[in-house]
Design an enzyme around this catalytic site. Structure first.
Site, PDB file in Angstrom:
ATOM      1  N   LYS A   1      27.700  55.106  38.781  1.00 26.87           N
ATOM      2  CA  LYS A   1      28.543  56.211  38.340  1.00 26.87           C
ATOM      3  C   LYS A   1      28.460  56.444  36.844  1.00 26.87           C
ATOM      4  O   LYS A   1      28.410  57.590  36.380  1.00 26.87           O
ATOM      5  CB  LYS A   1      30.004  55.940  38.743  1.00 26.87           C
TER       6      LYS A   1
ATOM      7  N   ARG B   1      37.077  48.878  47.279  1.00 27.79           N
ATOM      8  CA  ARG B   1      36.652  48.467  45.934  1.00 27.79           C
ATOM      9  C   ARG B   1      37.795  47.737  45.230  1.00 27.79           C
ATOM     10  O   ARG B   1      37.563  46.757  44.515  1.00 27.79           O
ATOM     11  CB  ARG B   1      36.207  49.695  45.143  1.00 27.79           C
TER      12      ARG B   1
ATOM     13  N   HIS C   1      37.907  53.919  49.311  1.00 33.06           N
ATOM     14  CA  HIS C   1      37.836  53.421  47.933  1.00 33.06           C
ATOM     15  C   HIS C   1      38.763  52.222  47.720  1.00 33.06           C
ATOM     16  O   HIS C   1      38.591  51.472  46.753  1.00 33.06           O
ATOM     17  CB  HIS C   1      38.180  54.536  46.951  1.00 33.06           C
TER      18      HIS C   1
ATOM     19  N   TYR D   1      42.111  48.192  39.097  1.00 31.38           N
ATOM     20  CA  TYR D   1      41.536  47.848  40.393  1.00 31.38           C
ATOM     21  C   TYR D   1      41.912  46.433  40.842  1.00 31.38           C
ATOM     22  O   TYR D   1      41.460  45.993  41.899  1.00 31.38           O
ATOM     23  CB  TYR D   1      40.009  47.973  40.341  1.00 31.38           C
TER      24      TYR D   1
ATOM     25  N   ARG E   1      30.473  50.958  45.051  1.00 27.86           N
ATOM     26  CA  ARG E   1      30.989  52.266  45.435  1.00 27.86           C
ATOM     27  C   ARG E   1      30.238  52.792  46.653  1.00 27.86           C
ATOM     28  O   ARG E   1      29.156  52.322  46.992  1.00 27.86           O
ATOM     29  CB  ARG E   1      30.867  53.256  44.273  1.00 27.86           C
TER      30      ARG E   1
ATOM     31  N   HIS F   1      33.061  47.762  35.543  1.00 30.35           N
ATOM     32  CA  HIS F   1      34.082  48.374  34.691  1.00 30.35           C
ATOM     33  C   HIS F   1      33.793  48.073  33.227  1.00 30.35           C
ATOM     34  O   HIS F   1      33.458  46.941  32.869  1.00 30.35           O
ATOM     35  CB  HIS F   1      35.474  47.852  35.063  1.00 30.35           C
TER      36      HIS F   1
END
Length: 324
Positions: free
Chosen positions: A221, A279, A276, A311, A198, A302
């Site tokens: 995150k 990613r 983003h 994603y 990120r 994840h």
């Protein structure tokens, strides 16, 4: 037993029952006072009475300020949540008590925000704060039995998940345009597209965190430590960066990276591409290289398969080639 007293233009109702606190409330009419008292007495008779006095004394504004200090300030997204709370504090509902806010009133807030152009995801986050506040108040602030008005609310739909991936030609144009804006920018973009890290993870990365072929992330995150394997290309990009006295790889701040990315994208003549999305690109590449699900998840961080799937955008033409 209930007692009623007329005070000026209003009616005051008082309920007294052995084993329960004395309750009183003021209403515009005697009929409203009687309905309220009958409901309280009925709950007491059926042993269903829940003391709501604390919730009735606490306004949403007071609760939001307490929630910000006790809950929000300890989250990684404290800054973003503080901005949402500040918006709530300016809304008329902030003056109402927790006990009197209803689902229909929050539905009005939902529709009002949507009409003003807020996205469904934004409104969901706004309401999520209120929902969690009620949960905390019920469990930790001595407001047992407090009804959460968000539970019966129809939440707005969110926009479709993005599946935008840059082409090789677009990336080449983007790197060239980025280099004209700031020398660190093309490296950050390239690493994002290669490692699935990120924005904040990249710009806060320190040289000491890169050991061998792995970058060890301490501040992610979800708050969990993560080890990101680095490709030969990613290692070369990192080694090509000049050493800094503060130990960080980059001098740019997260917001600056996003602003500069938009400038580079526009200068390169590329449409509908966000930082983003890099990613998403990196995650998709992992599967195209043949990594199994668990290994790909270890790289991206994840926690669930559904998050990983959001994603992953495999190109159908590549899959068709494999089918023969």
């Amino acid at each position: 037993m209930a007692y009623y007293e007329k005070r000026g233009e209003a009616w005051r109702a008082q309920v007294r029952r052995k084993g329960y606190p004395t309750l009183s409330a003021t209403f515009d009419t005697k009929a409203e006072a009687q309905r309220w008292a009958a409901g309280i007495e009925g709950d007491m008779s059926r042993s269903r009475y829940v003391d709501q006095r604390e919730a009735e004394r606490t306004s949403l504004a007071e609760a939001l300020k307490r929630y910000r200090a006790e809950v929000s300030d300890h989250k990684k997204g404290a800054k973003q949540e503080a901005a949402r709370i500040a918006r709530w504090l300016e809304h008329p509902l902030a003056d109402k008590s927790l006990a009197e806010i209803t689902s229909s009133q929050l539905a009005g807030y939902r529709d009002e925000r949507i009409a003003l152009g807020a996205s469904g995801a934004t409104v969901r986050l706004d309401l999520a704060i209120i929902s969690h506040l009620y949960t905390v108040a019920s469990k930790e602030w001595n407001m047992d039995g407090l009804n959460n008005p968000v539970h019966n609310l129809r939440l707005p739909s969110t926009s479709k998940s993005r599946d935008r991936r840059p082409t090789t030609a677009e990336l080449e144009k983007l790197y060239a345009a980025a280099a004209d804006i700031h020398p660190e920018l093309p490296v950050i973009i390239a690493l994002a597209a290669d490692t699935a890290m990120r924005r904040s993870e990249l710009v806060l990365l320190r040289r000491e965190q890169v050991k061998g072929k792995v970058a060890y992330l301490e501040d992610t995150k979800n708050g969990q430590r993560r080890a990101v394997p680095l490709s030969t290309r990613a290692l070369a990009l990192i080694k090509g960066l000049p050493a800094r006295l503060d130990g960080r790889l980059f001098s740019l701040k997260p917001d600056s990276v996003s602003n500069y990315f938009a400038l580079a994208r526009d200068a390169a003549g590329i449409e509908d591409l966000r930082l983003h999305d890099m990613r998403h690109e990196a995650t998709s590449r992992l599967f195209e290289m043949g990594l199994p699900v668990m290994e790909a998840a270890a790289v991206t961080g994840h926690k669930t398969l559904s998050q990983l799937a959001r994603y992953t955008h495999l190109r159908p033409e590549d899959i068709a080639d494999k089918l023969g």
